[in-house]
Design a protein around this motif. Structure first.
Motif, mmCIF file in Angstrom:
data_model
loop_
_atom_site.group_PDB
_atom_site.id
_atom_site.type_symbol
_atom_site.label_atom_id
_atom_site.label_comp_id
_atom_site.label_asym_id
_atom_site.label_seq_id
_atom_site.Cartn_x
_atom_site.Cartn_y
_atom_site.Cartn_z
ATOM 1 N N SER A 267 50.517 40.175 38.547
ATOM 2 C CA SER A 267 49.322 39.994 37.735
ATOM 3 C C SER A 267 49.340 40.977 36.575
ATOM 4 N N GLN B 184 46.839 42.171 35.219
ATOM 5 C CA GLN B 184 45.754 43.108 35.467
ATOM 6 C C GLN B 184 46.160 44.232 36.420
ATOM 7 N N GLY C 129 45.191 26.663 39.127
ATOM 8 C CA GLY C 129 46.591 26.982 38.950
ATOM 9 C C GLY C 129 47.420 25.749 38.643
ATOM 10 N N ARG D 162 51.212 29.404 37.879
ATOM 11 C CA ARG D 162 50.308 30.332 37.173
ATOM 12 C C ARG D 162 48.872 29.968 37.503
ATOM 13 N N THR E 98 44.493 31.387 37.739
ATOM 14 C CA THR E 98 43.416 32.259 37.273
ATOM 15 C C THR E 98 42.259 32.192 38.263
ATOM 16 N N TRP E 99 41.689 33.349 38.593
ATOM 17 C CA TRP E 99 40.462 33.442 39.375
ATOM 18 C C TRP E 99 39.316 33.761 38.429
ATOM 19 N N GLU E 100 38.195 33.055 38.616
ATOM 20 C CA GLU E 100 36.975 33.318 37.857
ATOM 21 C C GLU E 100 35.818 33.446 38.831
ATOM 22 N N HIS F 29 36.034 35.880 33.827
ATOM 23 C CA HIS F 29 37.432 35.964 34.235
ATOM 24 C C HIS F 29 37.615 37.153 35.183
ATOM 25 N N PHE G 276 40.962 37.670 37.274
ATOM 26 C CA PHE G 276 42.354 38.072 37.084
ATOM 27 C C PHE G 276 43.258 36.846 37.080
ATOM 28 N N ASP G 277 44.466 37.047 36.571
ATOM 29 C CA ASP G 277 45.498 36.020 36.534
ATOM 30 C C ASP G 277 46.574 36.376 37.553
ATOM 31 N N THR H 148 50.684 35.204 38.722
ATOM 32 C CA THR H 148 51.899 34.401 38.535
ATOM 33 C C THR H 148 52.687 34.470 39.832
#
Length: 145
Positions: free
Chosen positions: A22, A24, A108, A118, A120-122, A135, A137-138, A140
């Motif tokens: 990630s 982040q 994803g 890939r 993303t969590w929101e 947002h 985090f992302d 991979t």
């Protein structure tokens, strides 16, 4: 083909072992394992991330009578237990939970090689307007086997 088969069959392309990174959380690599349970009736998804990040296990099953619809039970390392809904169609996997004061969604996409996913969590904490998404985090996922 039953609704269960339809909902879970597409997820076969996700079976395997994955490294997880990630932007982040630079320099940290986690691991995700996705495997069949109970003669292809369920998927077990176990994600381990370094440090204090959210390690979790998902049991994913089909929601009979709803084509492509998934039911997901989650247990976190912190003791949290949540029920999510999901949808998988082709390379797109969506997971969501609508709860007062704490809705979440995960979106994803698996790339055309089938080796990079890939996501993303929101999160939405807004009780007055559930469309106010933030947002988190992302991630991979890179296939290792």
């Amino acid at each position: 083909m039953t609704d269960r088969d339809t909902a879970l069959a597409g997820l076969a392309m996700m079976i395997g072992e994955w490294d997880v990174t990630s932007p982040q959380f630079p320099g940290e690599t986690g691991h995700t394992s996705i495997e069949w349970l109970n003669d292809h009736s369920f998927l077990m998804v176990v994600t381990t991330l370094p440090g204090a990040h959210a390690d979790r296990a998902w049991v994913v099953g089909a929601d009979e009578g709803a084509e492509h619809s998934l039911a997901i039970l989650q247990h976190g390392r912190d003791g949290s237990r949540r029920i999510y809904h999901g949808f998988f169609d082709g390379p797109l996997w969506r997971v969501w939970r609508d709860a007062p004061g704490g809705s979440q969604r995960f979106t994803g996409t698996l790339d055309e090689t089938g080796n990079v996913f890939r996501a993303t969590w929101e999160r939405s904490d807004a009780q007055s307007d559930p469309r106010d998404w933030e947002h988190e985090f992302d991630l991979t996922y890179t296939r290792i086997s």
